[in-house]
Motif scaffolding. Structure first.
Motif, PDB file in Angstrom:
ATOM      1  N   GLN A  18       0.777  -1.100   0.191  1.00 53.64           N
ATOM      2  CA  GLN A  18      -0.071  -0.099   0.040  1.00 53.64           C
ATOM      3  C   GLN A  18       0.881   1.275  -0.107  1.00 53.64           C
ATOM      4  O   GLN A  18       1.809   1.153   0.601  1.00 53.64           O
ATOM      5  CB  GLN A  18      -1.022   0.140   1.172  1.00 53.64           C
ATOM      6  CG  GLN A  18      -1.761  -1.126   1.152  1.00 53.64           C
ATOM      7  CD  GLN A  18      -2.739  -1.303   2.543  1.00 53.64           C
ATOM      8  OE1 GLN A  18      -2.208  -0.741   3.624  1.00 53.64           O
ATOM      9  NE2 GLN A  18      -3.730  -1.865   2.337  1.00 53.64           N
ATOM     10  N   VAL A  19       0.544   2.193  -0.871  1.00 49.46           N
ATOM     11  CA  VAL A  19       1.525   3.337  -0.898  1.00 49.46           C
ATOM     12  C   VAL A  19       0.733   4.817  -0.862  1.00 49.46           C
ATOM     13  O   VAL A  19      -0.559   4.893  -0.882  1.00 49.46           O
ATOM     14  CB  VAL A  19       2.153   3.184  -2.172  1.00 49.46           C
ATOM     15  CG1 VAL A  19       3.115   2.050  -2.562  1.00 49.46           C
ATOM     16  CG2 VAL A  19       1.081   3.473  -3.592  1.00 49.46           C
ATOM     17  N   GLN A  20       1.669   5.610  -0.625  1.00 45.87           N
ATOM     18  CA  GLN A  20       0.939   7.212  -0.415  1.00 45.87           C
ATOM     19  C   GLN A  20       2.070   8.138  -0.881  1.00 45.87           C
ATOM     20  O   GLN A  20       3.188   7.925  -0.458  1.00 45.87           O
ATOM     21  CB  GLN A  20       0.452   7.317   1.146  1.00 45.87           C
ATOM     22  CG  GLN A  20      -0.043   8.626   1.086  1.00 45.87           C
ATOM     23  CD  GLN A  20       0.080   8.987   2.671  1.00 45.87           C
ATOM     24  OE1 GLN A  20      -0.054   8.142   3.608  1.00 45.87           O
ATOM     25  NE2 GLN A  20      -0.113  10.343   3.234  1.00 45.87           N
ATOM     26  N   LEU A  21       1.786   9.219  -1.709  1.00 48.14           N
ATOM     27  CA  LEU A  21       2.626   9.881  -2.107  1.00 48.14           C
ATOM     28  C   LEU A  21       2.635  11.082  -0.970  1.00 48.14           C
ATOM     29  O   LEU A  21       1.612  11.599  -0.730  1.00 48.14           O
ATOM     30  CB  LEU A  21       2.232  10.757  -3.556  1.00 48.14           C
ATOM     31  CG  LEU A  21       3.359  11.849  -4.067  1.00 48.14           C
ATOM     32  CD1 LEU A  21       4.528  11.052  -4.440  1.00 48.14           C
ATOM     33  CD2 LEU A  21       2.567  12.439  -5.238  1.00 48.14           C
ATOM     34  N   VAL A  22       3.791  11.552  -0.655  1.00 50.99           N
ATOM     35  CA  VAL A  22       4.069  12.501   0.478  1.00 50.99           C
ATOM     36  C   VAL A  22       4.932  13.676  -0.022  1.00 50.99           C
ATOM     37  O   VAL A  22       6.029  13.333  -0.593  1.00 50.99           O
ATOM     38  CB  VAL A  22       4.703  11.671   1.478  1.00 50.99           C
ATOM     39  CG1 VAL A  22       4.745  12.828   2.812  1.00 50.99           C
ATOM     40  CG2 VAL A  22       4.156  10.565   2.164  1.00 50.99           C
ATOM     41  N   ARG A  23       4.355  14.532   0.077  1.00 53.33           N
ATOM     42  CA  ARG A  23       4.936  16.077   0.072  1.00 53.33           C
ATOM     43  C   ARG A  23       5.912  16.287   0.919  1.00 53.33           C
ATOM     44  O   ARG A  23       5.744  16.056   2.173  1.00 53.33           O
ATOM     45  CB  ARG A  23       3.814  17.355  -0.278  1.00 53.33           C
ATOM     46  CG  ARG A  23       4.541  18.404  -0.755  1.00 53.33           C
ATOM     47  CD  ARG A  23       3.346  19.454  -1.154  1.00 53.33           C
ATOM     48  NE  ARG A  23       4.254  20.699  -1.763  1.00 53.33           N
ATOM     49  CZ  ARG A  23       3.655  21.652  -2.432  1.00 53.33           C
ATOM     50  NH1 ARG A  23       2.318  21.087  -2.994  1.00 53.33           N
ATOM     51  NH2 ARG A  23       4.058  22.748  -2.866  1.00 53.33           N
ATOM     52  N   GLY A  24       6.931  16.732   0.623  1.00 51.06           N
ATOM     53  CA  GLY A  24       8.023  17.272   1.592  1.00 51.06           C
ATOM     54  C   GLY A  24       7.746  18.039   2.520  1.00 51.06           C
ATOM     55  O   GLY A  24       6.583  18.935   2.211  1.00 51.06           O
ATOM     56  N   LEU A 151      10.110  22.145  -2.597  1.00 49.11           N
ATOM     57  CA  LEU A 151       9.046  21.342  -3.044  1.00 49.11           C
ATOM     58  C   LEU A 151       9.781  19.982  -3.572  1.00 49.11           C
ATOM     59  O   LEU A 151      10.815  20.009  -4.373  1.00 49.11           O
ATOM     60  CB  LEU A 151       8.456  21.542  -4.313  1.00 49.11           C
ATOM     61  CG  LEU A 151       7.495  20.772  -5.145  1.00 49.11           C
ATOM     62  CD1 LEU A 151       6.281  20.298  -4.184  1.00 49.11           C
ATOM     63  CD2 LEU A 151       7.054  21.432  -6.344  1.00 49.11           C
ATOM     64  N   ASP A 152       9.359  18.772  -2.768  1.00 45.17           N
ATOM     65  CA  ASP A 152       9.936  17.721  -2.817  1.00 45.17           C
ATOM     66  C   ASP A 152       8.882  16.650  -2.412  1.00 45.17           C
ATOM     67  O   ASP A 152       7.719  16.958  -2.149  1.00 45.17           O
ATOM     68  CB  ASP A 152      11.167  17.520  -1.891  1.00 45.17           C
ATOM     69  CG  ASP A 152      12.252  16.771  -2.564  1.00 45.17           C
ATOM     70  OD1 ASP A 152      12.147  15.683  -3.218  1.00 45.17           O
ATOM     71  OD2 ASP A 152      13.636  16.939  -2.154  1.00 45.17           O
ATOM     72  N   TRP A 153       9.247  15.187  -2.789  1.00 40.26           N
ATOM     73  CA  TRP A 153       8.254  14.193  -2.715  1.00 40.26           C
ATOM     74  C   TRP A 153       9.020  12.980  -2.033  1.00 40.26           C
ATOM     75  O   TRP A 153      10.347  12.567  -2.168  1.00 40.26           O
ATOM     76  CB  TRP A 153       7.697  13.672  -4.106  1.00 40.26           C
ATOM     77  CG  TRP A 153       7.250  14.958  -4.863  1.00 40.26           C
ATOM     78  CD1 TRP A 153       7.884  15.587  -5.794  1.00 40.26           C
ATOM     79  CD2 TRP A 153       5.930  15.528  -4.413  1.00 40.26           C
ATOM     80  NE1 TRP A 153       6.954  16.653  -6.273  1.00 40.26           N
ATOM     81  CE2 TRP A 153       5.762  16.541  -5.716  1.00 40.26           C
ATOM     82  CE3 TRP A 153       4.976  15.175  -3.881  1.00 40.26           C
ATOM     83  CZ2 TRP A 153       4.410  17.256  -5.756  1.00 40.26           C
ATOM     84  CZ3 TRP A 153       3.627  15.928  -3.937  1.00 40.26           C
ATOM     85  CH2 TRP A 153       3.549  16.996  -4.851  1.00 40.26           C
ATOM     86  N   ALA A 154       8.118  12.023  -1.311  1.00 38.18           N
ATOM     87  CA  ALA A 154       8.595  10.775  -0.924  1.00 38.18           C
ATOM     88  C   ALA A 154       7.272   9.864  -1.053  1.00 38.18           C
ATOM     89  O   ALA A 154       6.280  10.281  -0.961  1.00 38.18           O
ATOM     90  CB  ALA A 154       9.204  10.740   0.352  1.00 38.18           C
ATOM     91  N   LEU A 155       7.693   8.669  -1.221  1.00 35.52           N
ATOM     92  CA  LEU A 155       6.675   7.548  -1.380  1.00 35.52           C
ATOM     93  C   LEU A 155       6.707   6.851   0.023  1.00 35.52           C
ATOM     94  O   LEU A 155       7.596   6.375   0.277  1.00 35.52           O
ATOM     95  CB  LEU A 155       7.150   6.411  -2.511  1.00 35.52           C
ATOM     96  CG  LEU A 155       5.664   5.456  -2.679  1.00 35.52           C
ATOM     97  CD1 LEU A 155       4.659   6.194  -3.439  1.00 35.52           C
ATOM     98  CD2 LEU A 155       6.408   4.484  -3.351  1.00 35.52           C
ATOM     99  N   TYR A 156       5.450   6.639   0.698  1.00 36.96           N
ATOM    100  CA  TYR A 156       5.357   6.158   1.816  1.00 36.96           C
ATOM    101  C   TYR A 156       4.830   4.598   1.373  1.00 36.96           C
ATOM    102  O   TYR A 156       3.940   4.511   0.670  1.00 36.96           O
ATOM    103  CB  TYR A 156       4.422   6.691   2.992  1.00 36.96           C
ATOM    104  CG  TYR A 156       3.866   5.492   3.993  1.00 36.96           C
ATOM    105  CD1 TYR A 156       4.805   5.424   5.118  1.00 36.96           C
ATOM    106  CD2 TYR A 156       2.576   5.228   3.918  1.00 36.96           C
ATOM    107  CE1 TYR A 156       4.483   4.405   5.864  1.00 36.96           C
ATOM    108  CE2 TYR A 156       2.306   4.121   4.711  1.00 36.96           C
ATOM    109  CZ  TYR A 156       3.065   3.627   5.939  1.00 36.96           C
ATOM    110  OH  TYR A 156       2.820   2.888   6.766  1.00 36.96           O
ATOM    111  N   SER A 157       5.448   3.534   2.081  1.00 38.81           N
ATOM    112  CA  SER A 157       5.110   2.207   1.367  1.00 38.81           C
ATOM    113  C   SER A 157       4.919   1.471   2.840  1.00 38.81           C
ATOM    114  O   SER A 157       5.660   1.423   3.858  1.00 38.81           O
ATOM    115  CB  SER A 157       6.007   1.472   0.585  1.00 38.81           C
ATOM    116  OG  SER A 157       6.325   2.413  -0.636  1.00 38.81           O
TER     117      SER A 157
END
Length: 393
Positions: A18-24, A151-157
């Protein structure tokens, strides 16, 4: 997580995730603190930049608090990018129970490749939860009272991919530092039975020295497989020849390509070099947007409403042929559509569309000369960082 049969680090997709896009910024660090607070067995944090500012101090406190509860905490920092971290700060971490190592410390590494830095950013908790992206531990990547985050991103899994990332962290940890290795960690096997929607996820790595170029191949696959459209958000967007060739071929096939580049850059010479390539993008019908509110540091791409890649990989030759990079690829229509909607909102709200006519109207002869000069200087720097690399096992 008990030692057992090795969970393979492979190029195949795993299913139970299960995944979620996370903003920095605030979103990223709130999840990070929650994961550290809830950790039961292990924490692996492998980061390019770790600074001793307010954000770094708070993260350090959370790591030590977890270690004092009996959690095995492993902190690995790049020996170049984090080299200014004070000795007293590191000593405090160690005294607080955090196990600490440098990746390739400058002048003390057995094998030193100047351009080969540990650029990936990974957090893995209990081999079940993970964050992978471009966010470093620094105020610049956090929302501060007087300054919003870059502005950056990470993926929570949550799921199988986190077990794979755990084993990757163990592998990198065991190979890091110098001299005789002690207390080598064992890899683990894990199985998951998740409820709710799951999606296909795979780990992609670039490490040219060790013959890894999976992220570069992901981008080439994207250009070849896309049927309708591609969106690319990238800081330091200076694609090499192979990348440009495949991007051009996709555009000629009728694929609508949008690129979100930095409007404000923390490295001004790179921004001028990027603008030297704008004519190439205009020539090939690529839509170009510059992000305005702050520095763009994110690396995120998607196509056809079904695929997303996110991580630490910049579209340039340093990421392709020098740095150790990590991306996560996701195949899931609902997730990809949500990501595309997020990018569209950013393009409409926070970007300026750069058209050929408008760009040329403000791009004087002197500016063009300066852009070409910056481009050639950056190319030379990339060459110096990568030309002598020998691949090894």
């Amino acid at each position: 997580m008990s030692p057992g049969k090795q969970f393979p680090v492979s190029s195949a997709y795993s299913t139970h995730n299960q995944v979620q896009l996370v903003r920095g910024g605030r979103d990223f660090f709130s999840i990070l603190y929650r994961l550290l607070e809830e950790a039961e067995h292990s924490v692996h944090l492998q980061i390019y930049i770790f600074e001793d500012d307010e954000t770094g101090t708070e993260v350090a406190a959370a790591l030590m608090k977890a270690a004092q509860r009996g959690v095995n905490v492993y902190l690995l920092l790049d020996g170049y990018a984090s080299q200014h971290l004070p000795d007293e700060f590191i000593a405090q971490l160690k005294a607080g129970g955090v196990q600490f190592r440098w990746f390739e410390p400058v002048f003390r590494s057995r094998y030193f490749y100047f351009g080969r830095r540990m650029h990936h950013k990974i957090v893995v908790v209990d081999a079940v939860h993970s964050l992978v992206g471009g966010v470093n531990i620094s105020n610049r990547y956090n929302d501060m009272p007087d300054q919003p985050a870059w502005l950056d991103w990470a993926l929570y899994s949550h799921g199988e991919v986190s077990a794979e990332l755990y084993n990757l962290c163990v592998e990198v940890w065991n190979k890091s530092g110098w001299g005789k290795k002690k207390n080598q960690l064992l890899k683990s096997e894990a199985s998951f039975h998740l409820h709710g929607e799951e999606c296909l996820v795979r780990v992609r790595r670039n490490d040219w020295v060790r013959r890894k170029n999976q992220i570069s191949r992901t981008y080439l696959e994207m250009f070849r497989k896309a049927n309708s459209y591609i969106s690319i958000m990238s800081s330091y967007f200076l694609p090499g020849r192979a990348f440009r060739r495949n991007m051009t071929q996709a555009a000629k096939r009728g694929i609508k390509i949008k690129v979100i580049a930095a409007g404000i850059s923390d490295i001004s010479m790179v921004k001028h070099a990027e603008r030297y390539l704008y004519r190439w993008m205009f020539k090939n019908g690529i839509e170009l947007y510059e992000y305005q509110p702050n520095v763009l540091h994110g690396k995120l791409s998607t196509y056809d409403g079904k695929f997303v890649t996110v991580g630490s990989y910049n579209v340039n030759n340093i990421s392709a042929y020098a740095s150790i990079e990590l991306n996560i690829d996701i195949q899931n229509n609902r997730f990809a559509e949500d990501v595309e909607l997020t990018l569209e909102k950013i393009m409409q709200k926070d970007c300026i569309r750069i058209t050929e006519k408008e760009f040329e109207r403000h791009n004087t002869f002197i500016k063009r000369i300066w852009q070409r000069l910056c481009y050639e200087i950056i190319r030379l720097i990339f060459f110096l960082f990568t030309f002598y690399f020998k691949q090894r096992d």
